[in-house]
Design a protein around this motif. Structure first.
Motif, PDB file in Angstrom:
ATOM      1  N   GLU A  82       0.912  -1.139   0.083  1.00 22.72           N
ATOM      2  CA  GLU A  82       0.106  -0.024  -0.217  1.00 22.72           C
ATOM      3  C   GLU A  82       0.836   1.332   0.082  1.00 22.72           C
ATOM      4  O   GLU A  82       0.355   2.370  -0.644  1.00 22.72           O
ATOM      5  N   LYS A  83       2.045   1.212   0.765  1.00 25.12           N
ATOM      6  CA  LYS A  83       2.745   2.416   0.587  1.00 25.12           C
ATOM      7  C   LYS A  83       4.065   2.002   0.093  1.00 25.12           C
ATOM      8  O   LYS A  83       5.165   1.558   0.839  1.00 25.12           O
ATOM      9  N   GLN A  86       7.754   3.342   1.449  1.00 24.46           N
ATOM     10  CA  GLN A  86       7.980   2.998   2.647  1.00 24.46           C
ATOM     11  C   GLN A  86       8.523   1.318   2.636  1.00 24.46           C
ATOM     12  O   GLN A  86       9.533   1.102   3.210  1.00 24.46           O
ATOM     13  N   ARG A 123      13.767   5.338  -6.657  1.00 19.28           N
ATOM     14  CA  ARG A 123      12.700   6.165  -5.751  1.00 19.28           C
ATOM     15  C   ARG A 123      11.832   6.983  -6.733  1.00 19.28           C
ATOM     16  O   ARG A 123      10.793   7.080  -6.582  1.00 19.28           O
ATOM     17  N   ARG A 127       8.004   7.039  -7.392  1.00 17.59           N
ATOM     18  CA  ARG A 127       7.110   8.123  -7.024  1.00 17.59           C
ATOM     19  C   ARG A 127       6.357   8.537  -8.397  1.00 17.59           C
ATOM     20  O   ARG A 127       4.966   8.756  -8.257  1.00 17.59           O
ATOM     21  N   GLU A 130       3.340   6.048  -8.101  1.00 20.26           N
ATOM     22  CA  GLU A 130       2.307   6.422  -7.239  1.00 20.26           C
ATOM     23  C   GLU A 130       1.400   7.528  -7.765  1.00 20.26           C
ATOM     24  O   GLU A 130       0.313   7.754  -7.503  1.00 20.26           O
TER      25      GLU A 130
END
Length: 140
Positions: A82-83, A86, A123, A127, A130
């Motif tokens: 979900e994240k 993290q 990363r 991003r 997301e």
């Protein structure tokens, strides 16, 4: 993907490997590889997984103490956690701990040295993923 390779062409010893994986919260599971789950008790969604760096990539849990491998591959699939940012941070931390515990070094998916620039590129890809997921959500 983050690979942990043994330095100098050596191998990671099974007993040390098992202790380090368990200390890192990894649980043996589906596909005969290790997974890090959302919950410490091994429940919830898979955050990331770890395969043996030697084909076929699996581990034999009954004989793990006797296993030797020169490489481990940690990977995360999207969609997945979900994240994801993290989860990636936890995967990076786990890879660093394994490398430190076992005397290994971090490598990227092409087995080049894992630099801060390479990690930042990972990363950025998360991003972007997301951002695309947020754009797909209906506006209320």
């Amino acid at each position: 993907m983050i690979n942990v390779l043994s330095k100098g062409g050596g191998v990671f010893a099974g007993e040390q490997l098992m202790q380090s994986m368990l200390a890192s919260g990894m649980c043996f599971g589906d596909m005969s590889i290790f997974h890090r789950y959302a919950n410490a008790d091994g429940t919830g969604k898979i955050l990331f997984s770890m395969a043996n760096g030697v084909k076929p990539g699996t581990f034999t849990i009954d004989n793990l103490e006797a296993t030797e491998t020169p490489a481990l591959s940690l990977f995360m699939s999207l969609p997945g956690p979900e994240k994801p940012m993290q989860a990636f941070a936890l995967m990076e931390e786990t890879a660093r701990r394994l490398a430190l515990d076992l005397g290994g070094e971090l490598k990227d998916e092409l087995f080049s040295v894992m630099t801060q620039q390479t990690l930042e590129h990972c990363r950025q890809r998360i991003r972007e993923y997301e951002r695309k997921q947020l754009a797909k959500q209906p506006v209320h």
